[in-house]
Design an enzyme around this catalytic site. Structure first.
Site, PDB file in Angstrom:
ATOM      1  N   HIS A  85     -12.315 -10.031   3.173  1.00  0.00           N
ATOM      2  CA  HIS A  85     -11.164 -10.381   4.013  1.00  0.00           C
ATOM      3  C   HIS A  85     -10.269  -9.143   4.072  1.00  0.00           C
ATOM      4  O   HIS A  85      -9.961  -8.533   3.036  1.00  0.00           O
ATOM      5  CB  HIS A  85     -10.395 -11.569   3.423  1.00  0.00           C
ATOM      6  N   CYS A 129      -6.113 -17.672   5.471  1.00  0.00           N
ATOM      7  CA  CYS A 129      -7.137 -16.868   6.164  1.00  0.00           C
ATOM      8  C   CYS A 129      -8.556 -17.363   5.911  1.00  0.00           C
ATOM      9  O   CYS A 129      -9.505 -16.840   6.508  1.00  0.00           O
ATOM     10  CB  CYS A 129      -7.044 -15.411   5.725  1.00  0.00           C
ATOM     11  N   GLU A 175      -4.117 -20.297  11.157  1.00  0.00           N
ATOM     12  CA  GLU A 175      -2.855 -20.549  10.460  1.00  0.00           C
ATOM     13  C   GLU A 175      -1.689 -20.218  11.392  1.00  0.00           C
ATOM     14  O   GLU A 175      -0.575 -19.982  10.943  1.00  0.00           O
ATOM     15  CB  GLU A 175      -2.778 -19.790   9.141  1.00  0.00           C
TER      16      GLU A 175
HETATM   17  N1  CAA Z   1       0.928   9.126   2.131  1.00  0.00           N
HETATM   18  C1  CAA Z   1      -0.177   8.478   1.688  1.00  0.00           C
HETATM   19  N2  CAA Z   1      -0.134   7.299   1.013  1.00  0.00           N
HETATM   20  C2  CAA Z   1       1.076   6.736   0.800  1.00  0.00           C
HETATM   21  C3  CAA Z   1       2.272   7.362   1.245  1.00  0.00           C
HETATM   22  C4  CAA Z   1       2.171   8.595   1.940  1.00  0.00           C
HETATM   23  N3  CAA Z   1       3.236   9.238   2.388  1.00  0.00           N
HETATM   24  N4  CAA Z   1       3.305   6.573   0.891  1.00  0.00           N
HETATM   25  C5  CAA Z   1       2.792   5.498   0.232  1.00  0.00           C
HETATM   26  N5  CAA Z   1       1.450   5.612   0.185  1.00  0.00           N
HETATM   27  C6  CAA Z   1       0.473   4.660  -0.389  1.00  0.00           C
HETATM   28  C7  CAA Z   1       0.966   4.057  -1.694  1.00  0.00           C
HETATM   29  O1  CAA Z   1       0.731   4.928  -2.798  1.00  0.00           O
HETATM   30  C8  CAA Z   1       0.152   2.796  -1.720  1.00  0.00           C
HETATM   31  O2  CAA Z   1      -1.151   3.096  -2.151  1.00  0.00           O
HETATM   32  P1  CAA Z   1      -1.802   2.290  -3.408  1.00  0.00           P
HETATM   33  O3  CAA Z   1      -1.961   0.880  -2.927  1.00  0.00           O
HETATM   34  O4  CAA Z   1      -3.080   2.991  -3.649  1.00  0.00           O
HETATM   35  O5  CAA Z   1      -0.809   2.383  -4.518  1.00  0.00           O
HETATM   36  C9  CAA Z   1       0.044   2.390  -0.248  1.00  0.00           C
HETATM   37  O6  CAA Z   1       0.370   3.569   0.488  1.00  0.00           O
HETATM   38  C10 CAA Z   1       1.015   1.301   0.149  1.00  0.00           C
HETATM   39  O7  CAA Z   1       2.266   1.695  -0.268  1.00  0.00           O
HETATM   40  P2  CAA Z   1       3.283   0.618  -0.886  1.00  0.00           P
HETATM   41  O8  CAA Z   1       2.575  -0.210  -1.924  1.00  0.00           O
HETATM   42  O9  CAA Z   1       4.531   1.306  -1.282  1.00  0.00           O
HETATM   43  O10 CAA Z   1       3.522  -0.234   0.436  1.00  0.00           O
HETATM   44  P3  CAA Z   1       4.519  -1.396   0.725  1.00  0.00           P
HETATM   45  O11 CAA Z   1       5.076  -1.954  -0.519  1.00  0.00           O
HETATM   46  O12 CAA Z   1       5.470  -0.911   1.751  1.00  0.00           O
HETATM   47  O13 CAA Z   1       3.587  -2.494   1.437  1.00  0.00           O
HETATM   48  C11 CAA Z   1       1.901  -4.176   1.324  1.00  0.00           C
HETATM   49  C12 CAA Z   1       2.221  -2.687   1.192  1.00  0.00           C
HETATM   50  C13 CAA Z   1       2.467  -4.901   0.090  1.00  0.00           C
HETATM   51  C14 CAA Z   1       0.417  -4.384   1.396  1.00  0.00           C
HETATM   52  C15 CAA Z   1       2.587  -4.736   2.612  1.00  0.00           C
HETATM   53  O14 CAA Z   1       2.003  -4.133   3.733  1.00  0.00           O
HETATM   54  C16 CAA Z   1       2.504  -6.235   2.743  1.00  0.00           C
HETATM   55  O15 CAA Z   1       3.324  -6.971   2.220  1.00  0.00           O
HETATM   56  N6  CAA Z   1       1.473  -6.728   3.502  1.00  0.00           N
HETATM   57  C17 CAA Z   1       1.299  -8.144   3.776  1.00  0.00           C
HETATM   58  C18 CAA Z   1       0.672  -8.884   2.617  1.00  0.00           C
HETATM   59  C19 CAA Z   1      -0.785  -8.542   2.418  1.00  0.00           C
HETATM   60  O16 CAA Z   1      -1.446  -8.017   3.297  1.00  0.00           O
HETATM   61  N7  CAA Z   1      -1.313  -8.871   1.242  1.00  0.00           N
HETATM   62  C20 CAA Z   1      -2.704  -8.662   0.944  1.00  0.00           C
HETATM   63  C21 CAA Z   1      -3.296  -9.744   0.070  1.00  0.00           C
HETATM   64  S1  CAA Z   1      -2.905 -11.381   0.728  1.00  0.00           S
HETATM   65  C22 CAA Z   1      -4.110 -11.643   1.901  1.00  0.00           C
HETATM   66  O17 CAA Z   1      -5.091 -10.961   1.955  1.00  0.00           O
HETATM   67  C23 CAA Z   1      -3.905 -12.738   2.899  1.00  0.00           C
HETATM   68  C24 CAA Z   1      -3.435 -12.159   4.178  1.00  0.00           C
HETATM   69  O18 CAA Z   1      -4.200 -11.943   5.120  1.00  0.00           O
HETATM   70  C25 CAA Z   1      -2.029 -11.814   4.286  1.00  0.00           C
END
Ligand code: CAA
Length: 408
Positions: A233, A111, A79
């Site tokens: 994945h 993916c 992609e």
């Molecule tokens: N210590 C330990 N853990 C902590 C922490 C700390 N100080 N602060 C936060 N966390 C934890 C949170 O509690 C959370 O855990 P849970 O999921 O168990 O609730 C985790 O860390 C992540 O925190 P947030 O949800 O607040 O993180 P975020 O909003 O900043 O971003 C994300 C997380 C949404 C995955 C982001 O990285 C993102 O957008 N990633 C890209 C999209 C993606 O990967 N999507 C996955 C499905 S799509 C797919 O699979 C296709 C592909 O390849 C993209």
């Protein structure tokens, strides 16, 4: 007749960054990356690396000992396409000097096109058992500096030869599928970086997993307990853990945390220290599992879940073949991952923001550490690739000392 993976290999760039540096730069608690998301290190392509060079490097190793004349199909899943018309497979076909009586195509569905490539390959070989299919999955995951997805970025490629003489994994025809038009993650043609609704994408991933499993179960009567290990994945490693507990809960299978770890942890090790490589990610997880020295996986059954945003999912199973350990490149892979150069945050931003000329002007890329192939530049709107002598690939910018790399 058995059909499946005869050989498999992976490639990641020789550069990467410790996510502690990113956490400092973004003023984020590193524990969020390490425990919350499950990432420690990201692979970073240098300016003379792209999906073709990564794919060719992975494919060259996967082709070791395989007669090039037996390859009748090359499928490049990505992609991060470099051209709207010409398949990246054709560049790799040339770099590897594959036979001309060959069809060479590129496939896309986020993916999971690598998984569709795998199932198309199985169907091809069922019809023509003497032919082999080379599949290359290669991607660069970019979300943007300072974005929520940034700590999950990565890059890399996996290449697999699929044939009727498998040595690694036997695969069957049954697959549970799910497709639904959603906008959880996409990349319009005018953008280098993906647009993503992160939290929603996790929800859609879980929905797709449930539906794929239900479809697979309806077709096969399979039970969760039929599988010894699972590979998911991996957009980031914690996603695998989340998905596996979700599926177990949904199946009402009581899974202790030890059992969950046992079934899933070995497949997560490489993702933690390479990051997301989109189409290659699931199969890097498979390699991470196969490379586990402490496990003898012969005859073990693995459940796979492939997810591509947008979205499509696929659940399928495979059985590890006895003797598979003799056909891996485990020690080379571990040395490669260990010896990657750790770059600073400033160097990361330099690599990240590098762009080839957008007007097709002639351009020579600066030489960096690479595998056996590099992107030499652009001439008259054409990407020019070259083979790199082994000594130069490792040493191109070796002036600076290597920092200690994370254990794998
Ligand atoms: N210590 C330990 N853990 C902590 C922490 C700390 N100080 N602060 C936060 N966390 C934890 C949170 O509690 C959370 O855990 P849970 O999921 O168990 O609730 C985790 O860390 C992540 O925190 P947030 O949800 O607040 O993180 P975020 O909003 O900043 O971003 C994300 C997380 C949404 C995955 C982001 O990285 C993102 O957008 N990633 C890209 C999209 C993606 O990967 N999507 C996955 C499905 S799509 C797919 O699979 C296709 C592909 O390849 C993209």
């Amino acid at each position: 007749m058995k059909i499946g993976i005869e050989s498999i290999s992976m490639y990641v760039p020789r550069y990467g960054m410790d996510l502690r540096l990113l956490a400092d730069a973004r003023n984020v608690d590193y524990a969020k990356y390490k425990q919350g998301i499950g990432q420690e290190f990201m692979s970073i392509p240098s300016p003379d690396e792209d999906i073709v060079t990564m794919g060719a490097n992975a494919a060259e190793q996967a082709m070791e000992g395989i007669d090039p004349q037996s390859i009748r199909t090359v499928i490049f899943a990505t992609e991060s396409g470099i051209d709207q018309s010409k398949a990246a497979a054709i560049y790799v076909h040339k770099l590897l000097d594959l036979p001309q009586n060959c069809r060479t195509v590129e496939m896309k569905q986020a993916c999971c096109s690598s998984t569709s490539a795998l199932h198309f390959a199985l169907a091809t070989i069922a019809l023509k058992p003497n032919e082999k299919v080379l599949i290359i999955a290669s991607d660069i995951a970019k979300y943007g500096l300072g974005s929520a997805g940034e700590p999950t970025q990565g890059a890399g490629a996996v290449a697999m030869v699929i044939s009727a003489t498998p040595r690694i994994l036997e695969l069957g025809p049954d697959v549970g599928y799910f497709t639904k038009d959603v906008m959880d993650f996409w990349r319009p043609n005018y953008k280098d970086e993906a647009l993503v609704d992160g939290k929603y994408s996790i929800k859609v991933y879980m929905d797709a997993l449930e539906h794929c499993w239900e479809h697979y179960q309806a077709d096969t009567n399979a039970a969760f307990e039929d599988f010894d290990y699972f590979c998911y994945h991996l957009p980031f490693s914690r996603m695998g853990t989340k998905a596996h507990s979700h599926l177990a809960r949904q199946q009402k299978v009581p899974l202790s945390s030890q059992e969950l770890q046992r079934q899933i942890e070995p497949s997560l090790r490489y993702n933690r220290i390479t990051g997301n490589a989109y189409t290659a990610s699931l199969y890097m997880g498979l390699l991470s599992l196969l490379d586990s020295k402490e496990l003898n996986l012969a005859h073990k059954k693995i459940g796979f879940f492939s997810y591509g945003s947008g979205c499509m999912g696929a659940f399928f199973g495979g059985t590890v073949l006895p003797g598979y350990q003799d056909h891996l490149y485990r020690s080379e892979r571990e040395a490669w991952l260990r010896d990657r150069k750790h770059i600073s945050y400033t160097e990361y931003v330099e690599f990240y923001t590098h762009r080839l000329p957008q007007n097709g002007h002639n351009y020579r890329t600066s030489r960096h550490r690479s595998g056996s192939f590099r992107l030499a530049g652009v001439e008259n709107h054409q990407r020019i690739y070259e083979r790199v002598p082994a000594s130069m690939g490792a040493a191109a910018d070796s002036g600076k000392a290597l920092a200690a790399a994370p254990a794998v």
